[in-house]
Design an enzyme around this catalytic site. Structure first.
Site, PDB file in Angstrom:
ATOM      1  N   HIS A  57       0.781  -1.191   0.127  1.00  0.00           N
ATOM      2  CA  HIS A  57       0.033   0.083  -0.058  1.00  0.00           C
ATOM      3  C   HIS A  57       0.922   1.293   0.059  1.00  0.00           C
ATOM      4  CE1 HIS A  57      -3.850  -1.878   1.736  1.00  0.00           C
ATOM      5  NE2 HIS A  57      -3.323  -2.634   0.846  1.00  0.00           N
ATOM      6  N   GLU A  59       0.862   3.925   1.671  1.00  0.00           N
ATOM      7  CA  GLU A  59       1.485   4.176   3.348  1.00  0.00           C
ATOM      8  C   GLU A  59       2.384   3.319   3.514  1.00  0.00           C
ATOM      9  OE1 GLU A  59      -3.317   4.423   3.761  1.00  0.00           O
ATOM     10  OE2 GLU A  59      -1.769   3.399   2.478  1.00  0.00           O
ATOM     11  N   CYS A  87      -6.241   1.632   5.913  1.00  0.00           N
ATOM     12  CA  CYS A  87      -6.820   0.481   6.161  1.00  0.00           C
ATOM     13  C   CYS A  87      -6.356   0.022   7.626  1.00  0.00           C
ATOM     14  CB  CYS A  87      -6.590  -0.695   5.292  1.00  0.00           C
ATOM     15  SG  CYS A  87      -4.629  -1.098   5.099  1.00  0.00           S
ATOM     16  N   CYS A  90      -2.327  -0.578   7.581  1.00  0.00           N
ATOM     17  CA  CYS A  90      -1.506   0.625   7.576  1.00  0.00           C
ATOM     18  C   CYS A  90      -1.662   1.319   8.719  1.00  0.00           C
ATOM     19  CB  CYS A  90      -1.779   1.589   6.215  1.00  0.00           C
ATOM     20  SG  CYS A  90      -1.654   0.657   4.687  1.00  0.00           S
TER      21      CYS A  90
END
Length: 148
Positions: A57, A59, A87, A90
């Site tokens: 992801h 992040e 999410c 993260c």
């Protein structure tokens, strides 16, 4: 470090540029930047498809890059700007990095950390949401619309 609203818009726009890069690479269009002392120290967007890695992801990529730049696993002096609410995975990484401030554009009503609890983040992490939310949400909607 105090960042005013104008700076929030500037940095969220930089995160949006990263989301656009993801869009054109056929990745879910989420982008982010990490700022320390008024300077962008990390930029990232989703790489899940390209890397065949569900943990890639934006992040996660940015946290790794910023930590490397600072030579520290702690980001307590930093602000992360991201186009979509993080999410749980993260948010957990942001907890361990002790992020100073999180600014996100659009809420994620299906997988965002707020569905579960703001306590997932470090207790000292400030949270601001809604900066450029319509523009960022539209990019996501356009992406998924073309997938259907």
């Amino acid at each position: 470090m105090e960042i005013n609203h104008c700076d929030d818009n500037f940095f969220m726009n930089e995160a949006f540029k990263e989301a656009q890069k993801a869009f054109y690479k056929d990745e879910v269009p989420v982008g982010c930047v990490i700022v320390c002392d008024g300077k962008i120290i990390a930029r990232a967007h989703n790489y899940c498809e390209m890397l065949c890695d569900s943990t890639a992801h934006a992040e996660m990529q940015a946290i790794t890059s910023a930590s490397d730049y600072l030579g520290s696993k702690y980001l307590n002096e930093c602000t992360l700007y991201v186009t979509l609410e993080p999410c749980i995975m993260c948010a957990g990484a942001l907890f361990w990095s002790q992020l100073g401030k999180l600014v996100y554009a659009s809420k994620d009503n299906k997988r965002g950390f707020n569905i579960h609890s703001k306590k997932i983040l470090h207790p000292k992490t400030e949270i601001l949401d809604g900066i450029m939310s319509e523009k960022c949400a539209k990019l996501l909607k356009d992406f998924f619309k073309q997938k259907r």
